[in-house]
Design an enzyme around this catalytic site. Structure first.
Site, PDB file in Angstrom:
ATOM      1  N   TYR A 163       0.844  -1.193   0.000  1.00 29.14           N
ATOM      2  CA  TYR A 163       0.000   0.000   0.000  1.00 29.14           C
ATOM      3  C   TYR A 163       0.888   1.255   0.000  1.00 29.14           C
ATOM      4  O   TYR A 163       0.717   2.149  -0.841  1.00 29.14           O
ATOM      5  CB  TYR A 163      -0.876  -0.063   1.248  1.00 29.14           C
ATOM      6  CG  TYR A 163      -1.885   1.022   1.440  1.00 29.14           C
ATOM      7  CD1 TYR A 163      -3.191   0.867   0.967  1.00 29.14           C
ATOM      8  CD2 TYR A 163      -1.589   2.181   2.149  1.00 29.14           C
ATOM      9  CE1 TYR A 163      -4.157   1.838   1.188  1.00 29.14           C
ATOM     10  CE2 TYR A 163      -2.542   3.157   2.378  1.00 29.14           C
ATOM     11  CZ  TYR A 163      -3.818   2.981   1.889  1.00 29.14           C
ATOM     12  OH  TYR A 163      -4.776   3.946   2.104  1.00 29.14           O
TER      13      TYR A 163
ATOM     14  N   ASP B  40     -12.402   7.043   5.817  1.00 29.98           N
ATOM     15  CA  ASP B  40     -11.246   7.926   5.920  1.00 29.98           C
ATOM     16  C   ASP B  40     -11.693   9.379   5.941  1.00 29.98           C
ATOM     17  O   ASP B  40     -12.023   9.936   4.898  1.00 29.98           O
ATOM     18  CB  ASP B  40     -10.296   7.679   4.745  1.00 29.98           C
ATOM     19  CG  ASP B  40      -8.984   8.442   4.864  1.00 29.98           C
ATOM     20  OD1 ASP B  40      -8.813   9.204   5.834  1.00 29.98           O
ATOM     21  OD2 ASP B  40      -8.135   8.272   3.987  1.00 29.98           O
TER      22      ASP B  40
END
Length: 122
Positions: free
Chosen positions: A14, A38
């Site tokens: 990631y 998020d």
């Protein structure tokens, strides 16, 4: 259940995907029905198309991630990392902790980003 090694490698991939500017590589770590929150407390991003767009937009504006410590595993299907998000296009840095939950196939099914207003520097 995925191993700690698998989960830690996925979180490193990631970070590496952001460093390479490769949104497709980041999105590929997620299951098709995954969810991103998020930051935690905001409406989640759900599903393949939305996740692809979320990471494409973040990488297109030059967002970079810098680990603040080692990636952490768990006794369950979760791993976490503390890092700094650098968003030069917005003249902003965010100190965050992401917790990723994995399915039995080793794909991320939930990403929860923990950060709040006090964690933003401009």
């Amino acid at each position: 259940m995925p191993t700690q090694d698998h989960m830690k490698a996925a979180l490193q991939a990631y970070i590496d995907g952001f460093a390479a500017g490769d949104a497709a590589a980041v999105s590929a770590l997620f299951a098709d029905d995954a969810e991103i929150e998020d930051p935690v407390g905001h409406a989640p991003v759900q599903g393949r198309a939305a996740i692809d767009e979320f990471y494409k937009n973040a990488i297109d504006i030059g967002t970079k991630l810098l680990l603040d410590g080692p990636i952490r595993g768990s006794h369950g299907a979760r791993a976490a990392m503390a890092f700094t998000v650098d968003v030069p296009a917005m003249n902003m840095r965010i100190r965050a902790i992401d917790v990723m939950t994995f399915n039995d196939d080793g794909e991320i099914i939930k990403m929860e980003a923990f950060w709040g207003p006090d964690d933003i520097e401009s």
